[in-house]
Design an enzyme around this catalytic site. Structure first.
Site, PDB file in Angstrom:
ATOM      1  CB  ALA A   1      -0.897  -0.029   1.225  1.00 27.91           C
TER       2      ALA A   1
ATOM      3  CD  GLU B   1      -2.063  -7.440   3.233  1.00 26.47           C
ATOM      4  OE1 GLU B   1      -1.774  -6.342   2.714  1.00 26.47           O
ATOM      5  OE2 GLU B   1      -2.499  -7.546   4.385  1.00 26.47           O
TER       6      GLU B   1
HETATM    7  N1  DAK Z   1       4.573   3.199  -0.956  1.00 19.69           N
HETATM    8  C1  DAK Z   1       4.946   4.326  -1.580  1.00 19.69           C
HETATM    9  N2  DAK Z   1       6.042   4.439  -2.342  1.00 19.69           N
HETATM   10  C2  DAK Z   1       6.836   3.362  -2.426  1.00 19.69           C
HETATM   11  C3  DAK Z   1       6.535   2.147  -1.788  1.00 19.69           C
HETATM   12  C4  DAK Z   1       5.334   2.081  -1.016  1.00 19.69           C
HETATM   13  N3  DAK Z   1       4.924   0.974  -0.405  1.00 19.69           N
HETATM   14  N4  DAK Z   1       7.513   1.264  -2.058  1.00 19.69           N
HETATM   15  C5  DAK Z   1       8.383   1.901  -2.859  1.00 19.69           C
HETATM   16  N5  DAK Z   1       7.980   3.167  -3.085  1.00 19.69           N
HETATM   17  C6  DAK Z   1       8.651   4.187  -3.890  1.00 19.69           C
HETATM   18  C7  DAK Z   1       9.869   4.733  -3.157  1.00 19.69           C
HETATM   19  O1  DAK Z   1       9.485   5.735  -2.243  1.00 19.69           O
HETATM   20  C8  DAK Z   1      10.663   5.289  -4.328  1.00 19.69           C
HETATM   21  O2  DAK Z   1      10.119   6.502  -4.718  1.00 19.69           O
HETATM   22  P1  DAK Z   1      11.060   7.789  -5.098  1.00 19.69           P
HETATM   23  O3  DAK Z   1      11.908   8.019  -3.894  1.00 19.69           O
HETATM   24  O4  DAK Z   1      11.855   7.311  -6.284  1.00 19.69           O
HETATM   25  O5  DAK Z   1      10.088   8.875  -5.406  1.00 19.69           O
HETATM   26  C9  DAK Z   1      10.384   4.296  -5.439  1.00 19.69           C
HETATM   27  O6  DAK Z   1       9.193   3.611  -5.053  1.00 19.69           O
HETATM   28  C10 DAK Z   1      11.476   3.259  -5.609  1.00 19.69           C
HETATM   29  O7  DAK Z   1      11.739   2.681  -4.353  1.00 19.69           O
HETATM   30  P2  DAK Z   1      13.212   2.576  -3.713  1.00 19.69           P
HETATM   31  O8  DAK Z   1      14.078   3.663  -4.190  1.00 19.69           O
HETATM   32  O9  DAK Z   1      13.028   2.396  -2.249  1.00 19.69           O
HETATM   33  O10 DAK Z   1      13.701   1.204  -4.398  1.00 19.69           O
HETATM   34  P3  DAK Z   1      14.742   0.143  -3.810  1.00 19.69           P
HETATM   35  O11 DAK Z   1      14.966  -0.830  -4.907  1.00 19.69           O
HETATM   36  O12 DAK Z   1      15.900   0.816  -3.171  1.00 19.69           O
HETATM   37  O13 DAK Z   1      13.951  -0.592  -2.604  1.00 19.69           O
HETATM   38  C11 DAK Z   1      12.026  -1.712  -1.640  1.00 19.69           C
HETATM   39  C12 DAK Z   1      12.833  -1.395  -2.920  1.00 19.69           C
HETATM   40  C13 DAK Z   1      10.770  -2.455  -2.058  1.00 19.69           C
HETATM   41  C14 DAK Z   1      12.873  -2.632  -0.733  1.00 19.69           C
HETATM   42  C15 DAK Z   1      11.713  -0.397  -0.889  1.00 19.69           C
HETATM   43  O14 DAK Z   1      11.113   0.511  -1.826  1.00 19.69           O
HETATM   44  C16 DAK Z   1      10.742  -0.590   0.243  1.00 19.69           C
HETATM   45  O15 DAK Z   1      11.099  -1.075   1.334  1.00 19.69           O
HETATM   46  N6  DAK Z   1       9.487  -0.172   0.028  1.00 19.69           N
HETATM   47  C17 DAK Z   1       8.459  -0.228   1.047  1.00 19.69           C
HETATM   48  C18 DAK Z   1       7.957  -1.636   1.144  1.00 19.69           C
HETATM   49  C19 DAK Z   1       6.937  -1.800   2.235  1.00 19.69           C
HETATM   50  O16 DAK Z   1       7.201  -1.530   3.418  1.00 19.69           O
HETATM   51  N7  DAK Z   1       5.772  -2.197   1.820  1.00 19.69           N
HETATM   52  C20 DAK Z   1       4.682  -2.389   2.721  1.00 19.69           C
HETATM   53  C21 DAK Z   1       3.850  -1.161   2.654  1.00 19.69           C
HETATM   54  S1  DAK Z   1       2.703  -1.172   3.931  1.00 19.69           S
HETATM   55  C22 DAK Z   1      -3.983  -1.149   6.543  1.00 19.69           C
HETATM   56  C23 DAK Z   1      -4.152  -1.075   5.192  1.00 19.69           C
HETATM   57  C24 DAK Z   1      -3.154  -1.473   4.362  1.00 19.69           C
HETATM   58  C25 DAK Z   1      -1.981  -1.948   4.842  1.00 19.69           C
HETATM   59  C26 DAK Z   1      -1.815  -2.013   6.201  1.00 19.69           C
HETATM   60  C27 DAK Z   1      -2.787  -1.639   7.056  1.00 19.69           C
HETATM   61  N8  DAK Z   1      -5.029  -0.741   7.482  1.00 19.69           N
HETATM   62  C28 DAK Z   1      -5.984   0.139   6.933  1.00 19.69           C
HETATM   63  C29 DAK Z   1      -5.005  -1.166   8.784  1.00 19.69           C
HETATM   64  C30 DAK Z   1      -0.934  -2.285   3.963  1.00 19.69           C
HETATM   65  C31 DAK Z   1       0.280  -1.859   4.249  1.00 19.69           C
HETATM   66  C32 DAK Z   1       1.368  -1.985   3.340  1.00 19.69           C
HETATM   67  O17 DAK Z   1       1.320  -2.563   2.297  1.00 19.69           O
END
Ligand code: DAK
Length: 259
Positions: free
Chosen positions: A65, A113
């Site tokens: 997300a 998910e």
């Molecule tokens: N959201 C927004 N932008 C994201 C993103 C994300 N999840 N993942 C990556 N990006 C963006 C980065 O900010 C970056 O943007 P710029 O800086 O270039 O503008 C671009 O994508 C490229 O990412 P990186 O530069 O970080 O690329 P790397 O290859 O270095 O790293 C990575 C890739 C996947 C390891 C890293 O981007 C990363 O850790 N991303 C976050 C992954 C993550 O934590 N995903 C889980 C998100 S939380 C809920 C509802 C929904 C959810 C939970 C609760 N409730 C309502 C209770 C769901 C939650 C999630 O999914």
């Protein structure tokens, strides 16, 4: 609806939905959610599509997300966002046709998910999986706490969710999270070949099998068997049951008509 972040094409009876927001590794913002929702409605209404593949452009299948969208939310907004995401992924699980996740890259948080809501998953050797939410101060919110333990078992799911660790395709295959790992260049052809193998079967039989499995998994075994009895019986009201059995007895190939 004109879609900026979702591409859709048909390859005979197979639909291919590609998430196309590569700058953010296909992270799920509200616009992408709405585009996916509308595209899924179109797919559900198209009687010519017998199987669907979901994949992503670039390094991400879906990196979760959109964190920037979620950062300012309060309790009510967070809950509403979770409800919206769960309804979207439920729509995938509820499609009458089999859905294959072709995981090309990062499948994290909401991306994992999304993959869990598909019937089967094939991954590139480059794919990475995980539920990293607890490291962001939240729980998985698009049914990850529910689908992950149902697929890999509660012990494995708890370790993955509590640690938030990211792991590779080989481990994902080992724990039963995905069906198969292939080299990146073989991903789409493998997914298409599997989709075609589903699409050439009797569509009603595949649909009823999917419903029997999914509905049966939500209930106790006695009720689940009754659910199967009902879908099994319904097959005998279809032309394709007559055709499939007739073809076997006449030693010829069946031609199914989805009737
Ligand atoms: N959201 C927004 N932008 C994201 C993103 C994300 N999840 N993942 C990556 N990006 C963006 C980065 O900010 C970056 O943007 P710029 O800086 O270039 O503008 C671009 O994508 C490229 O990412 P990186 O530069 O970080 O690329 P790397 O290859 O270095 O790293 C990575 C890739 C996947 C390891 C890293 O981007 C990363 O850790 N991303 C976050 C992954 C993550 O934590 N995903 C889980 C998100 S939380 C809920 C509802 C929904 C959810 C939970 C609760 N409730 C309502 C209770 C769901 C939650 C999630 O999914």
């Amino acid at each position: 609806m004109d879609c900026e972040f979702v591409q859709f094409e048909k390859d005979e009876n197979v639909g291919i939905l590609t998430i196309n927001r590569p700058k953010a590794l296909n992270a799920l913002n509200i616009q992408l959610m709405d585009e996916l929702d509308a595209t899924l409605d179109n797919i559900a209404a198209d009687a010519e599509i017998y199987a669907l593949i979901i994949t992503g452009v670039g390094k991400g299948f879906m990196a979760g997300a959109d964190i920037a969208t979620m950062k300012p939310m309060d309790y009510e907004q967070g809950k509403a966002y979770g409800i919206k995401g769960c309804a979207l992924f439920q729509k995938i699980e509820d499609l009458d046709i089999p859905v294959i996740a072709a995981v090309n890259g990062f499948a994290l948080g909401g991306g994992n998910e999304l993959m869990l809501s598909c019937d089967v998953a094939i991954a590139s050797e480059k794919a990475k999986f995980g539920q990293p939410e607890v490291g962001l101060g939240i729980t998985p919110g698009f049914a990850g706490t529910q689908r992950l333990p149902r697929i890999v078992g509660p012990r494995v799911a708890k370790e993955l969710i509590y640690s938030g660790r990211v792991f590779g395709a080989a481990e994902a295959e080992k724990i039963g999270l995905i069906n198969k790992v292939v080299p990146p260049e073989e991903l789409m052809e493998t997914a298409k070949s599997m989709a075609r193998s589903f699409a050439k079967m009797a569509p009603f039989a595949v649909k009823y099998a999917k419903k029997a499995i999914n509905e049966g998994l939500q209930t106790d075994i006695d009720h689940a068997v009754k659910i199967e009895n009902d879908y099994f019986g319904k097959c005998f009201s279809t032309n394709d049951q007559e055709e499939g059995m007739g073809a076997f007895l006449e030693k010829r190939k069946a031609t199914f008509t989805n009737k």
